[in-house]
Write an enzyme that holds these catalytic residues in place. Structure first.
Site, PDB file in Angstrom:
ATOM      1  N   CYS A  44      86.875  32.681 118.675  1.00 19.93           N
ATOM      2  CA  CYS A  44      85.510  32.682 119.205  1.00 19.93           C
ATOM      3  C   CYS A  44      84.717  33.822 118.567  1.00 19.93           C
ATOM      4  O   CYS A  44      85.254  34.639 117.816  1.00 19.93           O
ATOM      5  CB  CYS A  44      85.514  32.833 120.728  1.00 19.93           C
ATOM      6  SG  CYS A  44      86.169  34.412 121.301  1.00 19.93           S
ATOM      7  N   CYS A  47      86.010  37.296 119.285  1.00 24.27           N
ATOM      8  CA  CYS A  47      87.171  37.643 118.461  1.00 24.27           C
ATOM      9  C   CYS A  47      86.721  38.156 117.093  1.00 24.27           C
ATOM     10  O   CYS A  47      87.271  39.138 116.568  1.00 24.27           O
ATOM     11  CB  CYS A  47      88.076  36.428 118.276  1.00 24.27           C
ATOM     12  SG  CYS A  47      88.843  35.835 119.783  1.00 24.27           S
ATOM     13  N   ASP A 447      68.914  18.231  96.252  1.00 28.46           N
ATOM     14  CA  ASP A 447      69.238  18.277  94.833  1.00 28.46           C
ATOM     15  C   ASP A 447      68.809  16.937  94.236  1.00 28.46           C
ATOM     16  O   ASP A 447      68.609  15.962  94.978  1.00 28.46           O
ATOM     17  CB  ASP A 447      70.738  18.507  94.654  1.00 28.46           C
ATOM     18  CG  ASP A 447      71.172  18.365  93.210  1.00 28.46           C
ATOM     19  OD1 ASP A 447      70.543  18.988  92.342  1.00 28.46           O
ATOM     20  OD2 ASP A 447      72.136  17.613  92.954  1.00 28.46           O
ATOM     21  N   ASP A 627      75.289  17.758  95.763  1.00 28.53           N
ATOM     22  CA  ASP A 627      76.574  17.148  95.422  1.00 28.53           C
ATOM     23  C   ASP A 627      77.350  17.890  94.351  1.00 28.53           C
ATOM     24  O   ASP A 627      78.516  17.567  94.113  1.00 28.53           O
ATOM     25  CB  ASP A 627      76.341  15.718  94.931  1.00 28.53           C
ATOM     26  CG  ASP A 627      75.852  15.688  93.489  1.00 28.53           C
ATOM     27  OD1 ASP A 627      74.895  16.424  93.168  1.00 28.53           O
ATOM     28  OD2 ASP A 627      76.436  14.941  92.681  1.00 28.53           O
ATOM     29  N   ASP A 631      75.438  23.321  93.445  1.00 26.70           N
ATOM     30  CA  ASP A 631      74.832  23.302  94.789  1.00 26.70           C
ATOM     31  C   ASP A 631      75.695  23.998  95.836  1.00 26.70           C
ATOM     32  O   ASP A 631      75.254  24.193  96.967  1.00 26.70           O
ATOM     33  CB  ASP A 631      74.605  21.851  95.247  1.00 26.70           C
ATOM     34  CG  ASP A 631      73.737  21.062  94.295  1.00 26.70           C
ATOM     35  OD1 ASP A 631      72.704  21.611  93.867  1.00 26.70           O
ATOM     36  OD2 ASP A 631      74.094  19.920  93.971  1.00 26.70           O
TER      37      ASP A 631
END
Length: 728
Positions: A44, A47, A447, A627, A631
């Site tokens: 979490c 933590c 993109d 993709d 990127d």
């Protein structure tokens, strides 16, 4: 010549000075150490804060970041700091840690943790059903002897099950208490322990009610929430490590005319490296010999290969396509562009791990409040009745009725339902908080190549050529693997053209393909090679003998649903931006074609990540859709990100959501679904809050036994789950 064959005395001043240079190098300050630690018990935001603060406070540590998805800590420290020292530091604050090879993926450990949770969940569910059957008999009015027998049988089933299935809660609660902290697992464990102790007490005194079914039901619902949460996290892996996997492990170094295969880590700036066709560049450098074509699509997004000749700068990760190249290294190891990109992604991943979800914010004050309320209930009833048994029953009822089952299921149940709905529409949600984040998006960055387009060129002027020209072009194109040649070949064959009979067909690396037709030279390739002027539009040129060259023109093929997606997002009030590494002309034409007013061309990977960060710093919540390798850093830096299934592995890993098909149209629907999902999550929190407002006073007032409390808690959990299913 090997070192053993070299003479001991040299006439070279540099060689004579080597021992002194070595001594100076040995006295120079050592570089900082980079240490990777696996911290499996981190789960979490609290933590993350505890681990980072503990590591940062250790002498010699310069920075520490935790990646929650991978449960890892990355530390930069002085050379004398060791992994053992840091593991000891974390051990003292309640977190087990071990040194980890930074290049190793943790998928196996994640699968093991998931199987462990599922096994504990199954055991708790099976035991709950059996104990519930026994409880039904007791509720139906079983006589004293039968009732006591059923209670002891229930105890025999419940005790080992609770010890086994509840282990994750006990471990996290104990680690928190050891370090004088409270988390949500502490009241959970207290409720389980009190339910079991009260039940054993009632059973030993031949009491009418025992609450083993309540304790088991509690464990079952909590494990269900934790397993759902684990599954949504398990599909997210580190994009930084996927990028590191693209780094070449070995290279061919040329020294004094001899070739030797060496580890890339042994290369130094100035080394000459031979890169054969099909090979990936191991370093950043400059071409000194050879001509070829380079596939730079991973770094720039350009699908058309780039002509490579002496003097051209190359980057690690680029692919040599057609001819051998000699490259002189200008940057090696961690200094290469590929490694720097991986570093950018790793930093962005660690920052995203600190995202505080709605559940974390709602649960922040929960644990201390429950403890105080239960303790006050016990104290008040004891002072009122001086009956420890009554006070303990009421305290247990308060803990059980306020147990965060509904709170724990509020987010995972909705996420699972929404993920299922989007999966049926062709989208895979990989990150637990992706739905929350995508609902906040106000800016969408696309993109171009491979995202808005299919990433393959399409011949657009085939009608301008005669059948003879197409037959010759097809014959030449079939002898090449160049993307433009493949586009010509596909278009000509689709038009029913048959290849002409050519002789002496030869592909010239970096230029094109040539042959002879009835003795006349024919060429298909670059403009200056066939004797004409290059065009701004992507093109290939055909020359047949003395005939004037003719140009084949190409355009990117739009991905299905691209225009509709952009229009839908703009209609929904989102700002749409086109951000590409492709050439200015190609990007401008695509932006005009799709009606996008803001666009940026020739953007390097660092530029994309920087622009996304700048937009985020300006207060925008950015959705990045991309993709390629170029990127990846931007995908990770964005508020939320999407990649198509056809994307490079590193890009798919970096993204929060993956498009399973080739259609972009599910993206606007994902935003709509995410907004609905966030509403459901907030509704679930309201349900849990109303439930507590009604149920807690009843429990404190003594109107709810631990059994009734368990039933009420189960009812709230079921209500939350049913509300989540409305998304389906």
């Amino acid at each position: 010549m090997t070192a053993a064959m070299r003479p001991s005395v040299s006439t070279c001043p540099a060689c004579d000075a080597a021992p002194a240079a070595l001594a100076v190098a040995e006295s120079a300050p050592l570089p900082d150490a980079r240490i990777a630690l696996s911290v499996p018990s981190v789960h979490c935001a609290a933590c993350i804060s505890t681990v980072e603060n503990a590591l940062a406070a250790h002498p010699g540590v310069k920075s520490a970041r935790v990646n929650l998805t991978l449960k890892r800590a990355s530390v930069e420290a002085e050379p004398d700091v060791t992994a053992e020292d840091l593991a000891g530091v974390l051990g003292r604050v309640g977190y087990e840690a071990f040194e980890l090879d930074a290049g190793t993926l943790s998928a196996t450990e994640g699968d093991k943790a998931g199987r462990d949770l599922l096994m504990r969940l199954a055991v708790a569910g099976f035991a709950s059903m059996n104990v519930m059957l026994l409880s039904v008999s007791v509720w139906s009015g079983a006589e004293a002897a039968t009732r006591d027998l059923f209670h002891w049988i229930s105890a025999a089933i419940a005790l080992p099950t609770i010890l086994f299935s509840g282990k994750p809660f006990y471990t996290h609660a104990w680690n928190a208490l050891k370090n004088k902290r409270l988390n949500m697992d502490v009241p959970i464990v207290l409720a389980i322990v009190l339910a079991v102790v009260t039940s054993l007490w009632e059973t030993s005194l031949s009491g009418e009610h025992a609450y083993f079914d309540a304790a088991l039901t509690l464990v079952f619902f909590l494990l269900a929430g934790r397993y759902l949460d684990h599954r949504t996290r398990a599909v997210a892996r580190s994009a930084a490590e996927e990028l590191a996997a693209l780094e070449v492990p070995r290279a061919t170094r040329v020294l004094d005319g001899f070739e030797e295969v060496v580890q890339v880590r042994d290369l130094v700036v100035g080394d000459l490296i031979l890169v054969r066709p099909g090979g990936r560049m191991p370093v950043d450098g400059e071409i000194t010999e050879g001509r070829s074509e380079l596939d730079r699509s991973l770094l720039t997004g350009e699908t058309v290969p780039v002509f490579a000749e002496p003097g051209l700068a190359v980057s690690a990760g680029e692919v040599n396509l057609t001819g051998p190249l000699m490259v002189r290294a200008t940057a090696v190891g961690e200094a290469t562009s590929l490694h720097r990109m991986a570093d950018l992604v790793a930093v962005a991943e660690a920052g995203r791990s600190n995202y505080t979800s709605l559940a974390d914010r709602a649960a922040k004050l929960y644990a201390p409040g429950v403890h105080i309320l239960s303790a006050l209930s016990f104290l008040g009833w004891y002072l009122y009745t001086f009956d420890v048994r009554t006070a303990l029953n009421i305290a247990a009822a308060v803990l059980i009725i306020t147990c965060p089952c509904a709170l724990g299921l509020a987010v995972p149940a909705v996420t699972t339902a929404a993920s299922g709905r989007l999966f049926r529409k062709g989208m895979l949600i990989k990150n637990a908080t992706a739905l929350e984040r995508i609902s906040e998006v106000d800016t969408v960055v696309f993109d171009k190549t491979g995202t808005l387009t299919a990433g393959t060129p399409e011949l657009i002027n085939i009608e301008a050529f005669s059948d003879r020209d197409l037959a010759v072009a097809l014959a030449l194109a079939m002898g090449s693997s160049h993307p433009l040649s493949q586009a010509i070949s596909d278009a000509a064959q689709a038009a029913g053209v048959r290849p002409a009979r050519l002789s002496e067909i030869d592909e010239v690396p970096g230029y094109g393909t040539q042959g002879r037709l009835d003795g006349a030279l024919v060429r298909l390739g670059r403009a200056n090679w066939v004797g004409t002027t290059a065009r701004t539009q992507t093109s290939a040129h055909l020359a047949i003998g003395s005939d004037g060259p003719k140009a084949f023109l190409f355009a990117d093929t739009l991905r299905t649903g691209a225009k509709e997606t952009v229009s839908a997002l703009q209609n929904a009030g989102k700002e749409v931006i086109l951000l590409s590494g492709d050439t200015t002309g190609a990007v401008e034409a695509m932006a005009h074609r799709l009606g996008i007013s803001r666009w940026v061309a020739e953007a390097l990977p660092e530029d994309k990540a920087r622009r996304v960060r700048d937009m985020s710093d300006a207060g925008h919540n950015v959705l990045m859709v991309g993709d390629g390798l170029n990127d990846t850093a931007a995908l990770t830096a964005a508020h939320v990100s999407i990649s198509p299934a056809s994307a490079l592995d590193a890009a798919r890993v970096a993204s929060d959501i993956v498009l399973l098909g080739g259609d972009l149209s599910p993206i606007p629907d994902a935003l709509t679904t995410a907004i609905s999902a966030t509403k459901r999550i907030r509704e679930n929190f309201r349900i849990a809050t109303v439930y507590n407002i009604i149920a807690v006073p009843l429990a404190v007032a003594g109107f709810a036994t631990p059994l009734i409390a368990a039933l009420a808690m189960s009812l709230s959990s079921i209500t939350v789950s049913l509300n989540a299913l409305r998304l389906r």
